[in-house]
Design an enzyme around this catalytic site. Structure first.
Site, PDB file in Angstrom:
ATOM      1  N   ASP A 219       0.833  -1.211   0.000  1.00 34.46           N
ATOM      2  CA  ASP A 219       0.000   0.000   0.000  1.00 34.46           C
ATOM      3  C   ASP A 219       0.867   1.260   0.000  1.00 34.46           C
ATOM      4  OD1 ASP A 219       0.844  -0.834   2.574  1.00 34.46           O
ATOM      5  OD2 ASP A 219      -0.592   0.539   3.512  1.00 34.46           O
ATOM      6  N   GLU A 220       0.311   2.310  -0.550  1.00 35.43           N
ATOM      7  CA  GLU A 220       0.840   3.669  -0.386  1.00 35.43           C
ATOM      8  C   GLU A 220       2.303   3.842  -0.762  1.00 35.43           C
ATOM      9  OE1 GLU A 220      -1.876   5.607   3.109  1.00 35.43           O
ATOM     10  OE2 GLU A 220      -0.188   4.416   3.807  1.00 35.43           O
TER      11      GLU A 220
END
Lengths: 610, 610
Positions: free
Chosen positions: A378-379
């Protein structure tokens, strides 16, 4: 005038009616009567015809015999009622069932649970113990198939958790299931049918005859716990597993590292936790990890781990600075979502060698108890690679093939260790990385992500932050300088404000808006416990009973089969009140959801009806 | 480039700099050095020249002698470190100070407090215990005036809580104050200067020489606790008083009854709690009340009580239905804010006789320990009197004179018992009831109410719900039926959503927008703990450290005298992190406000600066 008559009428009713039987999560099918049956230590328990030795640690009594093996076994959580359990070294179905029976019966006897609804000020509904007692005689457990080796570390859909439970007015209990995990689920339901009499001398169910047929709607029903932003002692994790089993949740996803800390002891790379843990006391040894996994296995809760990468890994810089770009760069919001920043260098041989060594150490230890290993994803901030001397670019065209190669390499290592990879949704959706058909994708950015992912044919776990992020809404961890910064931050709410109340959590259907084909790909969901502002002090009150609300959606389904409509708060509230009370008695500091007046009274007094 | 150099520079700095001295709330004036002094049980303590026997319950040692009286005294909260205390039967200044010294020193020795900031991964700042130790020799306590009888149950502004504290590099501590309460405040500050060495064998302050001059900005610094919607066991209230004293909060306002329950045992009217308590176990006996009040008195926390009337009193209907109108009327929102509704009949002799009997029993028991008695008065719904056969009207013109008479009668009873009345803001503002000049008005509806009330010349306590209601933001207690009601309720936020984070609480100035004349009438404030969804399970995590944030505004002032500006989150955050850690070590389950990474690191890593 009708509004004035209603309370009077209802006050009359509550003095004579027994309470609703509050099983959480709701069984698929459930009928009950109003005969009272009593339970004591003389109940005879059999498993596929053989006597079951169950043991009651707080006394010398047990169900059939004094069993050396059982009585010597490790009693966990001795300070808490009901949360002790047995950890046999093996994983035989017999041992699993035997320990499950012991926990269920000892739990009934020890939890001293007299629910509010049974002793409200204006009602004294309770059976008369002096008017004669009919006793439960037998608990006959039948497992209809042999457990496959995968039963205790199943892939989603690989184990059958269904069970049938009947209690006759004559005092015979029958519990049958395909798997020993199904038997554990049925034993938990059995437990929830019993109360202690307020005289303190008897335990009883007022609901005989009982007939329950039950099975989960979704195979994957979990909690994600972040142990990197705050460390959680092993005891707190074990207690969480206990409460998960009570709620029929079956997956504990441990987000074990992040840029903030590396609590995981890796014997082949001891410097990781030596430099990366908050403190030497805040680490998980290999023995701790095995203890947690075994504890979960015995309760039908598969514990699996995530090492988030290639972002959210800055902490590795403390021991291996050559592997990381952008560690603790400032201002952090240029480089990542939260300080300290830090990502693996992509396209880097040293990183690949490091991960080879890490996985060779870790994965073989996890695989006996887990089907999954989560590689995060993620991210990831494209800017990070601007600082990578080997790349110096934030262009997707440059980065995408590098990330594809990174994922391919790591996932093939995961598979080689006998595990199935899981990733966050950004890997396929934002980066267009191709992943294996086996790979499970965890969606957090909402219903639209699930629609897209299932449309692409991916298996999905739902952690929609608008509903199922338990950390949200209690204010920012960031501090604002006076002046313009203060004005920017005011009133200091966090990004996912407000708090997700149990009612909002309960209103969420992971398959909303999907075609039947798409819905089949949704394996279930996980509530998320990101720990920026959660630690061992607040864990119980923030997780329970909100995780149980998601637990009912995932086990029983958002739709009530009896009505064909969405499940109703009105029906659920008194059950959740009672279940929460039971959790407190069992040693978990679950939050109240209503004032005692509502818990004691008939639900209508605290309802909004149009 | 500057953004990339800053982290490196700062990492260098943190390895050599000692931590900031984290005293909460911030003293008015504070200078410190960097000499380390050690503390052990040999410190000689005097009070106005005489030796002080302080006692350490977990060992047989004490400061000067074996004192039968002290060692035999009731040890409260034996299971918790630091929260025990002494309850002498009298209230002599000497006993108060002696017990205060015992708690302060035992607290330092027992709390085992090694703050995160002192053992972060990349820094080992801590004095070298093997390099020689300079010891504290004396703690000389001087009280410069004799305590007035009111010192232990003061009206706001009636006791001087200021103190001066110095520690010389030679090891002499001087603590002087006008009152024994001032000495208690100084002892708490003293406690917060000390850490345990991580070797576990020493306690030390790294801050000598220290010079502190301190005094509160506001005399009334409190918490309002609602014990009617959920009951709180005595032990939980005592622990709350402990944590209040650590935060220099000095008023515990117990909202002891409400329409939902009557936990207060009134010997002259035993039916009130017999019928009105949730359960016989959920009551406060006269001995419980005295224990709570005495416990507070010994810690400089005045405990005062509220019986909310003439609304919010429906529970009396369970034992005295003839006194109440609209009990549990439905739909409740026509008659009150929350079920069950119920208000006293106005203009009713039976009600007046009842209150005479109630007050004759209760008030003489409270008066030895309280200056105030709160008669409530919030949210009276005019419609209730429509159901009163003696009135049958909801017209203000009819009701106002009746309410005026009701308040006059009850307040004159309060005064006759030696107590000063307090009311909620609606009594003067919504109902135009004239109240005595002595009466304190508690405002909850915002800054505008405070402006109006002080403009009218009233003394005011601020409980602005936009900032200081600790119950807000975690979702509704009400259940919604499916269909239209569900749509009305969605997303099920409560009326005062969102959660008031400590940063928002800290941003609030009770005198904002007032003239200097008006500001003088603001006695202080109270954070409110309404308990619809709070009980003993969640009390600590929801109250602490948020109440401490209000505590600093009330003790130290919103303005920092050093800068003339509003106090800064940037300055406050590391202090509150350390104070919160200290609370946890002392046995209170305070919530974390930042992830460990921010707590361990220099504050700048988790700051937003423009």
């Amino acid at each position: 005038m009708s509004s004035r008559l209603l309370p009077l009428l209802s006050l009359l009713l509550v003095t004579v009616l027994p309470p609703a039987a509050a099983i959480w999560p709701a069984p698929q099918s459930y009928t009950k009567g109003n005969t009272t049956l009593y339970l004591n230590q003389n109940i005879k328990v059999t498993y596929n015809g053989a006597s079951v030795c169950w043991s009651h640690p707080s006394s010398t009594e047990n169900g059939c015999c004094l069993n050396e093996e059982l009585s010597n076994e490790n009693l966990i959580h001795q300070q808490l009622p009901y949360t002790y359990g047995y950890s046999p070294s093996g994983a035989s179905s017999k041992e699993i069932v035997q320990a499950g029976v012991s926990r269920a019966l000892a739990g009934i006897f020890d939890s001293k649970f007299v629910p509010w609804v049974l002793h409200k000020p204006n009602s004294k509904f309770e059976p008369d113990v002096y008017a004669g007692q009919n006793w439960l005689k037998t608990l006959e457990i039948v497992q209809t198939a042999e457990d496959k080796p995968s039963a205790f570390k199943p892939l989603d859909n690989e184990v059958n958790e269904s069970y049938n439970l009947t209690i006759s007015t004559g005092g015979d209990v029958k519990l049958s299931a395909v798997s020993s995990i199904g038997i554990l689920r049925g034993l938990e339901t059995f437990t929830q049918l019993f109360y202690q009499h307020s005289t303190g001398t008897s335990w009883y169910t007022p609901y005989a005859p009982v007939s329950i047929q039950d099975a989960p709607k979704f195979p994957h029903r979990g909690i994600m716990l972040d142990t990197a932003r705050h460390f959680f002692p092993v005891e707190d994790i074990l207690r969480t597993i206990d409460a998960m089993a009570w709620s029929k949740l079956n997956r504990l996803h441990v987000h074990v590292t992040d840029s903030q800390s590396w609590p995981l002891v890796i014997p082949a790379l001891p410097e990781l936790s030596e430099k990366g843990a908050h403190h030497p006391s805040e680490t998980y040894s290999p023995a701790d990890i095995e203890r947690i996994q075994k504890y979960g296995m015995h309760r039908g809760v598969e514990v699996y781990f995530e090492i988030d990468m290639p972002g959210h890994i800055g902490v590795v810089s403390l021991s291996h600075p050559e592997l990381i770009v952008a560690y603790n760069e400032q201002p952090y919001y240029w480089w990542c979502a939260q300080p300290p920043c830090g990502a693996f260098k992509l396209n880097n041989t040293a990183v690949d060698n490091f991960l080879g060594k890490l996985f060779d150490d870790l994965l073989p230890r996890l695989a006996p108890y887990s089907a999954y290993f989560h590689t995060g994803g993620d991210e990831l901030n494209k800017n990070d690679s601007m600082l990578d001397d080997g790349i110096r670019s934030n262009s997707s065209e440059v980065l995408q093939p590098l990330l594809q190669q990174f994922i391919d390499t790591q996932h093939s290592r995961v598979r080689k260790a006998g595990l199935t990879p899981a990733v966050w949704e950004e890997i396929p959706l934002d980066w267009n990385v191709t992943i294996g058909k086996d790979t499970v994708v965890q969606a957090w950015l909402g219903d639209e992500s699930i629609k897209k992912l299932t449309g692409m044919g991916h298996k999905v776990i739902d952690s929609n932050y608008n509903f199922w992020y338990l950390d949200c809404g209690r204010g920012q961890w960031l501090s604002w300088e006076n002046g313009e910064a203060f004005k920017t931050g005011y009133p200091f709410n966090d990004w996912c404000n407000p708090v997700k109340s149990w009612r909002l959590i309960y209103s969420h259907d992971p398959t909303a808006g999907l075609t039947p084909e798409e819905a089949k790909l949704v394996l279930g969901g996980e509530v998320a416990v990101w720990s920026e502002t959660i630690d061992a002090m607040t864990l119980d009150t923030l997780v329970w009973p909100r995780a149980s609300a998601a637990g009912e959606v995932l086990w029983s389904g958002r739709i009530d089969p009896a009505t064909g409509q969405n499940r109703s708060q009105i029906e659920a509230t008194p059950r959740l009140n009672e279940f929460r009370e039971r959790m407190v008695k069992r040693g978990v500091r679950a939050s109240p959801i209503q004032m005692t007046f509502c818990v004691q009274g008939e639900a209508w007094e605290c309802e909004y009806v149009m």
